[in-house]
Enzyme design. Sequence first.
Site, PDB file in Angstrom:
ATOM      1  CB  SER A 150      -0.820  -0.032   1.180  1.00  0.00           C
ATOM      2  OG  SER A 150      -2.118   0.839   0.970  1.00  0.00           O
ATOM      3  N   GLY A 203      -3.070  -0.595  -3.882  1.00  0.00           N
ATOM      4  CA  GLY A 203      -1.833   0.148  -3.496  1.00  0.00           C
ATOM      5  C   GLY A 203      -1.437   1.480  -3.977  1.00  0.00           C
ATOM      6  NE  ARG A 230      -2.605   4.156   1.159  1.00  0.00           N
ATOM      7  CZ  ARG A 230      -2.203   3.961   2.593  1.00  0.00           C
ATOM      8  NH1 ARG A 230      -2.511   5.058   3.315  1.00  0.00           N
ATOM      9  NH2 ARG A 230      -1.963   2.695   2.820  1.00  0.00           N
ATOM     10  CB  CYS A 287      -1.646   7.251  28.786  1.00  0.00           C
ATOM     11  SG  CYS A 287      -2.620   8.300  29.840  1.00  0.00           S
TER      12      CYS A 287
HETATM   13  C1  LIG Z   1      -5.221  -3.493   1.206  1.00  0.00           C
HETATM   14  C2  LIG Z   1      -5.511  -4.111   0.078  1.00  0.00           C
HETATM   15  C3  LIG Z   1      -6.032  -3.602  -0.824  1.00  0.00           C
HETATM   16  C4  LIG Z   1      -6.304  -1.839  -0.962  1.00  0.00           C
HETATM   17  O1  LIG Z   1      -4.845  -1.255  -0.986  1.00  0.00           O
HETATM   18  P1  LIG Z   1      -4.852   0.237  -0.790  1.00  0.00           P
HETATM   19  O2  LIG Z   1      -3.391   0.528  -0.676  1.00  0.00           O
HETATM   20  O3  LIG Z   1      -5.852   0.867  -0.221  1.00  0.00           O
HETATM   21  O4  LIG Z   1      -5.197   0.809  -2.453  1.00  0.00           O
HETATM   22  C5  LIG Z   1      -6.189  -4.297  -2.044  1.00  0.00           C
HETATM   23  N1  LIG Z   1      -6.306  -5.371  -2.287  1.00  0.00           N
HETATM   24  C6  LIG Z   1      -5.978  -6.371  -1.227  1.00  0.00           C
HETATM   25  C7  LIG Z   1      -5.755  -7.743  -1.398  1.00  0.00           C
HETATM   26  C8  LIG Z   1      -5.300  -5.675  -0.215  1.00  0.00           C
HETATM   27  O5  LIG Z   1      -5.090  -6.436   1.041  1.00  0.00           O
END
Ligand SMILES: *Cc1c(COP(=O)(O)O)cnc(C)c1O
Length: 453
Positions: free
Chosen positions: A230, A268, A313, A381
């Site tokens: 990601s 990602g 994301r 904390c």
């Molecule tokens: C986390 C994940 C995504 C999405 O990742 P982003 O960075 O939010 O785009 C897509 N496919 C799988 C299998 C994931 O674990």
Amino acid sequence: MTDMNDTLKPDWLTEPADLNALSPYLWPATARRDPSGVLTVGGLRVTDLAAEFGTPMYLFDEDDFRARCAEFRTAFHDFDVYYAGKAFLCKAVARICAEAGLGLDVCTLGELKTAIAAGFPGERMVLHGNNKSAEELTTALRHGVARIVVDSFDELALLKELAADTGVRPTVLVRVNVGVRADTHANIATAHDDQKFGFSLRTGDAAAAVAYAHDADGIELAGLHMHLGSQIFGMDSFEVGVARMMKVRADFIRSCGAELPEVSVGGGFAIAYRDHHQPLAPAGIADALRRFGEESCRELGVSAPRLAIEPGRAVVGRSACTVYRVGTVKNVEGLRTFVSVDGGMSDNIRPALYDGIYSAVLAGRLTTAEPRLSRVVGVHCDAGDVVVRDDYLASDIHSGDLLAVPCTGAYCRSLSNNFNHTPRPPVVAVGGGTASVWVRRETYDDLLGLDLG
Ligand SMILES: *Cc1c(COP(=O)(O)O)cnc(C)c1O
């Protein structure tokens, strides 16, 4: 600014020309300042929203989210696009994705139940997970989830049994661990050899899993899947990963005559959290992925598959900001100013977990004060309880001010927690000139209701 401050701040951080500015790269599309300087989102003043819904609050720009869904749908018109629900999922988000023509990627029973509750069509869903339970798989089969991404031999065996029990024939993609170390934080890199996801390409498990799924009674094999990690800025690791998956695919097509019509490259894709970040636009990503797929397949002498992506994301990250109320302000002479807000690592754990970086602005008024090197910290904390590690904030910031942090749409509410018995903030969505609560604020009664001692 003292010399000492120079050593305390990261190289990329420079004194802003205007502390009141809203960077167009970071804020939701409808964010503005009204004539009196109050931040507005969707035309509504955060001062009014804070009075009505309290702080902290995740403030979600519905128009921004719809526009980004549409942008991905258009840029990837010849791909299957599954929004990755783990970035942020609630029923409203699932419905907007459905309306925008996106698919949905879920990876737990909870996400699956949310999608089902929203009426999300199973034929546009994909299920992930390295340790899916029989209940998750059965629920997915009964709901007609279109693709199950298989992650282990144990899962393949279980799926075979469940397919026989339910009479539903699942269509699967085999998740390949392509052995690429994506250039991102270690906790969100998911395709180097030594981590839990996928079938290893290096050991031959990937090829064995493809053969197993192809031969298994009651299972339909549609193709391959990878997910590199990601917040990845470049396309280099995608190029290598795609080439490696295509090689596995071509080898199998040649040896078995199977078609393997689909390949998912996962998600990602990075977003900007600060101005110096330069992510690629969806159209550029689509062009690159198309080219990687076509070139690999041409060299290998096989037809190109249909591609799929799973952005989380990049679709939702910028659609929300978090609005906090400032409490104490502590200026440590020669160091920095610590600005405490009424939330923290319970509503945004990314700084602590992934060194996530953020920025902040005064949201309830304008300032003409000098910029001061500051750190926004929470109420918890724990010294790791940081919301914005490094930013310049107005030297006149004081208790009662509203502070807004952009780019909190992804992995903030979804990773939120009840550390220190803190109730989680609501998700308030603005759109069409009105505000609606998508997810209500947790109450102390909610928390105490779990405690049966
Ligand atoms: C986390 C994940 C995504 C999405 O990742 P982003 O960075 O939010 O785009 C897509 N496919 C799988 C299998 C994931 O674990």
